[in-house]
Structures are given as C-alpha cells and as structure tokens.
Enzyme design. Structure first.
Site, PDB file in Angstrom:
ATOM      1  N   HIS A   4       0.824  -1.209   0.000  1.00  0.00           N
ATOM      2  CA  HIS A   4       0.000   0.000   0.000  1.00  0.00           C
ATOM      3  C   HIS A   4       0.865   1.270   0.000  1.00  0.00           C
ATOM      4  O   HIS A   4       0.497   2.276  -0.593  1.00  0.00           O
ATOM      5  CB  HIS A   4      -0.988  -0.020   1.173  1.00  0.00           C
ATOM      6  CG  HIS A   4      -2.079  -1.054   1.015  1.00  0.00           C
ATOM      7  ND1 HIS A   4      -1.944  -2.354   1.445  1.00  0.00           N
ATOM      8  CD2 HIS A   4      -3.301  -0.994   0.435  1.00  0.00           C
ATOM      9  CE1 HIS A   4      -3.047  -3.032   1.156  1.00  0.00           C
ATOM     10  NE2 HIS A   4      -3.890  -2.236   0.544  1.00  0.00           N
ATOM     11  N   GLU A  25      -3.901  -2.925  10.394  1.00  0.00           N
ATOM     12  CA  GLU A  25      -4.819  -3.230   9.276  1.00  0.00           C
ATOM     13  C   GLU A  25      -6.256  -3.396   9.725  1.00  0.00           C
ATOM     14  O   GLU A  25      -7.138  -2.786   9.068  1.00  0.00           O
ATOM     15  CB  GLU A  25      -4.337  -4.488   8.524  1.00  0.00           C
ATOM     16  CG  GLU A  25      -5.225  -4.775   7.332  1.00  0.00           C
ATOM     17  CD  GLU A  25      -4.831  -6.048   6.596  1.00  0.00           C
ATOM     18  OE1 GLU A  25      -3.852  -6.700   6.944  1.00  0.00           O
ATOM     19  OE2 GLU A  25      -5.569  -6.374   5.668  1.00  0.00           O
ATOM     20  N   HIS A  64      -7.486   0.630  10.324  1.00  0.00           N
ATOM     21  CA  HIS A  64      -7.593   0.793   8.871  1.00  0.00           C
ATOM     22  C   HIS A  64      -8.918   0.263   8.325  1.00  0.00           C
ATOM     23  O   HIS A  64      -9.594   0.930   7.539  1.00  0.00           O
ATOM     24  CB  HIS A  64      -6.393   0.113   8.186  1.00  0.00           C
ATOM     25  CG  HIS A  64      -6.688  -0.372   6.813  1.00  0.00           C
ATOM     26  ND1 HIS A  64      -7.109  -1.656   6.558  1.00  0.00           N
ATOM     27  CD2 HIS A  64      -6.675   0.261   5.614  1.00  0.00           C
ATOM     28  CE1 HIS A  64      -7.315  -1.788   5.258  1.00  0.00           C
ATOM     29  NE2 HIS A  64      -7.060  -0.650   4.661  1.00  0.00           N
ATOM     30  N   HIS A 122     -12.154   2.354   6.450  1.00  0.00           N
ATOM     31  CA  HIS A 122     -12.845   2.030   5.191  1.00  0.00           C
ATOM     32  C   HIS A 122     -14.360   2.038   5.411  1.00  0.00           C
ATOM     33  O   HIS A 122     -15.118   2.561   4.591  1.00  0.00           O
ATOM     34  CB  HIS A 122     -12.430   0.635   4.710  1.00  0.00           C
ATOM     35  CG  HIS A 122     -11.217   0.621   3.819  1.00  0.00           C
ATOM     36  ND1 HIS A 122     -11.288   0.785   2.453  1.00  0.00           N
ATOM     37  CD2 HIS A 122      -9.907   0.436   4.087  1.00  0.00           C
ATOM     38  CE1 HIS A 122     -10.070   0.697   1.923  1.00  0.00           C
ATOM     39  NE2 HIS A 122      -9.201   0.486   2.901  1.00  0.00           N
TER      40      HIS A 122
HETATM   41 CU1  CUO Z   1      -5.989  -2.620   0.421  1.00  0.00          CU
HETATM   42 CU2  CUO Z   1      -7.274  -0.478   2.527  1.00  0.00          CU
HETATM   43  O1  CUO Z   1      -6.142  -2.162   2.341  1.00  0.00           O
HETATM   44  O2  CUO Z   1      -7.623  -1.389   0.807  1.00  0.00           O
END
Ligand code: CUO
Length: 689
Positions: free
Chosen positions: A240, A350, A366, A370
């Site tokens: 990323h 993550e 993370h 999202h």
């Molecule tokens: Cu790949 Cu946020 O981890 O989309």
C-alpha cells in the site's frame, strides 16, 4: 485438464446464476442430485435439469456431499446484500465458509460442497471464500483463479456496456460477428473536478484487480494457516505504501500536489466521488459521496463504529510507536525494532484479528476507516443504502479518498520508520562492487538513452464469464477500454567487481521524482517516501567489468497484460506445460501497463536509481523445497506462494529508512554500489490500438 479441475473451475463462472445452469458458453452442465437444488427449484428439478441439460457437450456428475454443511451462520448476510471484507461480521461469516471448504477431504468433495453452498449464501462472499480456498489448498494448485474483473465485470465497467453486451450477444449468435463494445473513457466526472485527472489510474481495471488479488492472497482473517504468512503485516504496509508513492508521482505528472492524508476524520471531505458502476447482487449502482461530506459514526444492523474509536486506536498506535514497543494481551512489551517492528504494526493497524498483538486495545483502525468512509452517505441505514466503493477491495481504489485514507495509514508506518536510526555505511555498502553506468532505453533503433515513452492503448477484455443470465451460446463478449501503456525498454548496468572473486548481488531499481508540482527540488527525505520500485533481481558478478541487461517486462512488480485480463474457460488456457504453469495462481501483480508513471507531454525528469546490495546479507533460506511457481515473477508486491518473502532486507530498502545524506547525489557519491541518472518520461497523447 481433468474433470475434477474442470468442475472446480466452472464454479467461478456465472456467479449469480443457480448452479444447475449451463457453463462454459453453454457447453457444460453439472449433473446434480436433488440435494443440490434450493427450495425454490426443488419441486422442478426434472424440468430444470432437462431444460439446461439439452444441447450440452459435457455433463459433469458431482458426488453427494458426504456431510451437508450447516449454513445457518451465513443467514445474516443475505444473498442480495453487499459483502465487505472490511466488515467484521461479514469476515467472520466468510471465515466459517472458508473453513468448510478447506475441510473437504478431497477435490471431488470440495466441488460438491461448494456447489451445494453456492446458491445458499451471498454470491459475492461465495466467490471470495471459494477463491481463497482454491488459492490455499495444496490439491487445487492446478486450478486457475479467474480475474475478478471477469467474474464480476459490473464492478469494473460502465453499466450501459453490460446492457449492450447482453443485447449484442443475444442478437448476434456468432462471436466472430459481434462488435466489440467500447467502455467509455472518463465517464465518472468532468474536468471541473481536479481529481478527475487521475481517473485513468484510479479506475484502471488492472490496478483494481491487482488490489483485489492481493487481499485474496493475504486475507486478514480466516484460519491461521491462511492468515499467518511470512511478513504479511510488513507486506500490507509496503504494497500500500508503494501504491501511495505511485499515486503521488502520478499526481505530479498531472500538475497536482501530493495527496493530503486524512488525518482528521472530523473534517468534511472535499473530494466527492460518483462511481457509476453497478453492484451485480443489487443491480443498483454503488452509492456516491457528495463533495464536503462529513464523516459520522456508523450505526447499522451489521456494524457500528464511532469516530472517537478511530481516534482512540490511532492515539494508542501512535503512542506505542513513540514508546518503541507494543503491549500484548498479557501486558508483555514487544519492541518495535528495525526488523520485526513494521510487521507487528502492519498486522495491528490493518488489522488482522488473528495476528494483532492486542486487537482489543489497538483496535481495527484501517478496516473501520474504510467502513466509516464507505457509509458516509447513509451512516445509520435510514435510507437503506449499501456501502460505497470504499467498502470493497475490488472497487476501493477508484475513489480519491482511498489515497487520502491510505496516506494517513502510511504516515503512521512512516513515523515508526523515521524513528529508527538512519541506515549506516555497513548496512548500505557492498565492498568491491562499483556500478559504473546505468541506462534505460526503448527497444527501437536510434532510441535516445534514458528517454521513455507512455501513451494510451485500447485493449479488449472478455466479459462473458461474469455476465449472469446472459446468453449461453458462446463465451466471447469483448469490451474494449483505453488505458495507459508504456513502450517496452531495457535497462543496462555496467558493474565492476574488484573483489578478486565472483560475487552475487541484489539489484534494486527505483525512480523518484526530482521536484514537486511547483518545480521545487525535493530533498532526499521527500524523495525516499516517493521512490517507486521498478524492479529487483539477483545478479552474478564476475571479477572485472560486467554488463547486465534486464527487460522492463521482467520486472519483479508486474504481471503481463494477458494475465491481468486473462479470460476464463478452457479454450483460453495455454496447452504447453510451462505456459500453463505460468497461467496458474498468477493474477497477483502490478499491471505491466502501469509500470511507469505517465510523465508529461514535454517530458518529466526523474532520478533513476540503482543499488546492488550484498546478496549474502539479502538471501533467505527457504524452508521447503517446493519448486518455484512459474508465476512468482511479481514477488515484490505479492511474495512467493507457500514460501518466505525472498529478500531478507526490510521491504523498500534502502528507502524505507532515513539515509545518511541530504541529497540523492550525495548518497550515490558516498557508495560505489549505487548510481543514478536522469530519466525522462514523455507522454504522447494518442491512442494506440
Ligand atoms: Cu488494500 Cu485499505 O487495504 O484497501
């Protein structure tokens, strides 16, 4: 291909259609007992099987499932709901289904259990779990996983094209006579929207399918055997991070400044996004996010997240980085050192519930980010809207906010990296090795060294496999789309080995922009965060002068175009054994056509940097003697299947940490095993067919 493999393959096709319909362009059907039919069709099994059994060439019988799986755990995720890997309850359901698939005693039972489950659980989740299982079972190594753009084409193309595709295919019977449908370019916004300059990157089919494939190979949850891969947390960071570096460089090419990290979730988000693509399960377009949307607490039946929780997790993670250690569930301190620190942080941020050192305390930063973003248009479900593109790994990279959120996440990782001591001479040098010369040159006569070329290309992909309820006669429904492309080139390195004996090195190639959008020169500290990896490979250095050549198509990042857009179905598979091997499990990898940033029409100058490090310090002893997969060419982002990551240095080395010099020139002047040159990338605004 034997019948068992064939059966497994067919379950990837037509994801929304019942399992008894024909597959492989109408040529094949499963021969099924009544057990497989859902209640809807149970009273009509004869009629249904007669109808779809006519005119087929092959009937593949499936065994009775030895044990009928109890699927009650999957009830709460309806068949007509969107499935999200970022949603904890969805992931828990997926984990259960994956366990069922992995537990199947052999491939025959796997096919029959999967066929039984297919029409009884959410179809998108089914495809995900099934692909994870095929990717991880030793006995399904030979089964291809089709690209997600072919299984769910609606997630990738403008919806009117699908309408046209169905029409074309039912009106024109013979594939050869059908016209190729055109996916329009620039359909999501107008030039009034500045961010739209990057749409070609964000909405690229290959970029999005790489991202989907990466998350398929590195799931955050599931059984330990699937989740616990060598350095997966570090690879989450690095893959990323490189996407963000590439995106920022691409922004410079388009006269835009770097992405502003989404540091404050209380600020309205200026970037709106109207995806216009269709969710196949809902037959509705993905919801949009208006400009200046305020993010809010999410409070929905299948998930709740408070903004204050995100802030609390962020603060705990940042405090851990400042203190230099994390605390596990029993209060033990684990140092965030230069080797393991980044891996621990990757899994913790993550987050992977199985691998996080303390998921109760450090949370799920993370993933929940999202979710908050993907529900910002309807956080409390009052309008009964599903998530936006940020809720799904197949579509998230289309949205400008993906890069803002991931820049924020990347900033946390970089904070840890910046607290480590700068690399010292012993960690950077390679005694006796001098890189004298480096060049990149197009493969045409009279090409100027170090001037590379990008342009638009129009290519065709096949949408047939995922076109549910489309005509079955044949499996060719082509759609053409325009994407960035780079002209193939060759690197040449001249390297002198004065050590007196043969040496082995690891050659690491990067490009970094020299200046920002205002033409201000970048410092080495800026450049290292924007450095884009182009290739990494081992070299044997004989005493004296060595000339090394390497093609751009051999890059350790990329997979070739055909693999990114490979079609499903037997007729598309190569027959030669080595080619077939390459074809398998090979969908993970940055698309070759996006290897280089776009550059500028007048030419944009980059630093092309190469370093040869001492392989004795880079080599990894693989514990198993599995043969190298023929497709393990894209290891930089994807690792090697069932093996350790094949480079002992931390990912991104030498740019992952601070360096002992202020400028790149000073750095390469201090170390003979590095050099750099100016590289110009020229963009030609024409479309090549
Ligand atoms: Cu790949 Cu946020 O981890 O989309």
């Amino acid at each position: 291909m034997n019948t068992d493999q064939k059966a497994l393959q067919l379950l990837f096709q037509r994801p929304l259609e019942p399992v008894f319909t024909t597959r492989d362009g109408g040529k094949t059907v499963f021969d099924l007992s009544d057990t497989f039919y859902t209640d809807r069709y149970r009273n009509n099994t004869q009629e249904v099987s007669d109808r779809f059994g006519q005119d087929v060439e092959v009937k593949i019988p499936l065994q009775e499932p030895a044990k009928i799986p109890n699927l009650s755990f999957a009830k709460s995720l309806g068949r007509k709901k969107q499935f999200s890997l970022f949603n904890t309850s969805h992931r828990d359901i997926a984990t259960e289904l994956i366990k069922i698939f992995l537990a199947a005693p052999n491939v025959q039972q796997l096919a029959s259990i999967a066929a039984y489950c297919k029409d009884r659980v959410n179809p998108v989740m089914f495809q995900y779990c099934y692909a994870v299982c095929i990717a991880h079972r030793p006995d399904t190594r030979d089964v291809d996983i089709p690209n997600v753009s072919q299984v769910f084409p609606a997630n990738f193309v403008e919806p009117s094209v699908l309408q046209d595709a169905r029409q074309e295919a039912s009106v024109i019977g013979k594939a050869g006579n059908r016209m190729v449908l055109e996916i329009p370019v620039n359909y999501t916004a107008s030039d009034r929207e500045e961010e739209h300059r990057l749409a070609y990157f964000r909405e690229d089919i290959g970029v999005n399918s790489h991202h989907w494939h990466w998350h398929l190979v590195y799931p955050a949850s599931g059984t330990m055997e699937i989740v616990n891969k060598d350095r997966r947390g570090e690879l989450f960071y690095y893959m990323h991070h490189q996407i963000i570096a590439r995106y920022n460089v691409e922004r410079y090419c388009n006269n835009l400044k770097r992405v502003a990290p989404l540091n404050n979730v209380r600020d309205p988000v200026p970037e709106g996004y109207f995806p216009k693509i269709l969710s196949s399960v809902l037959n509705r377009t993905y919801p949009a996010r208006i400009s200046n949307q305020q993010l809010r607490d999410v409070d929905r039946p299948d998930g709740k997240v408070e903004l204050s929780a995100l802030e609390q997790w962020r603060d705990r993670v940042l405090a851990a980085i400042d203190r230099g250690f994390v605390e596990n569930t029993s209060g033990q301190r684990i140092p965030l050192d230069e080797v393991r620190g980044i891996d621990i942080l990757g899994n913790m941020i993550e987050a992977s519930p199985q691998l996080s050192v303390n998921s109760q305390f450090y949370g799920n930063l993370h993933n929940e980010g999202h979710n908050v973003i993907s529900f910002s248009h309807d956080p409390d479900n009052r309008h009964l809207e599903e998530f936006g593109v940020m809720g799904d790994v197949t579509t998230a990279m289309r949205d400008p906010i993906f890069y803002r959120w991931h820049s924020f996440i990347d900033g946390i990782f970089n904070k840890h990296k910046a607290l480590l001591a700068p690399y010292n001479a012993a960690q950077l040098q390679f005694q006796g090795v001098k890189v004298d010369y480096i060049e990149a040159k197009l493969g045409v006569a009279n090409a100027r060294p170090n001037t590379l070329l990008t342009y638009w290309q129009k290519s065709t992909a096949n949408l047939a496999a995922g076109l549910d309820f489309g005509p079955a006669q044949d499996e060719n429904i082509g759609a053409s789309f325009t994407h960035l492309q780079n002209a193939p080139f060759t690197f040449t390195f001249n390297v002198t080995n004065s050590s007196g004996g043969p040496l082995k090195g690891m050659c690491r190639v990067f490009i970094a922009p020299k200046s920002d959008e205002h033409n201000h020169a970048l410092t080495l500290e800026d450049q290292r965060l924007l450095a884009v990896e182009l290739d990494k490979f081992t070299v044997d250095l004989m005493p004296g002068v060595n000339t090394i050549r390497r093609q751009s198509t051999e890059s350790s990042l990329t997979i070739p175009f055909e693999r990114t857009f490979r079609a499903v179905g037997a007729s598309y598979q190569p027959t030669a054994a080595d080619e077939l091997a390459r074809f398998r499990f090979c969908g993970c990898g940055w698309p070759q056509h996006m290897l280089l940033p776009k550059g500028k029409p007048e030419g944009m100058v980059f630093d092309l940097f190469v370093m040869i490090s001492d392989y004795a310090q880079d080599a990894v002893q693989q514990p198993n003697n599995l043969p190298n997969d023929a497709c393990s060419t894209a290891f930089s982002f994807c690792g090697l299947k069932d093996k350790l990551y094949p480079d002992k240095r931390t990912m991104g080395y030498p740019f992952d940490r601070r360096l002992p010099n202020n400028t790149l020139s000073a750095l390469v002047d201090s170390f003979s095993n590095m050099t750099k040159t100016d590289l110009t990338i020229k963009f030609s605004d024409r479309v090549v067919q």
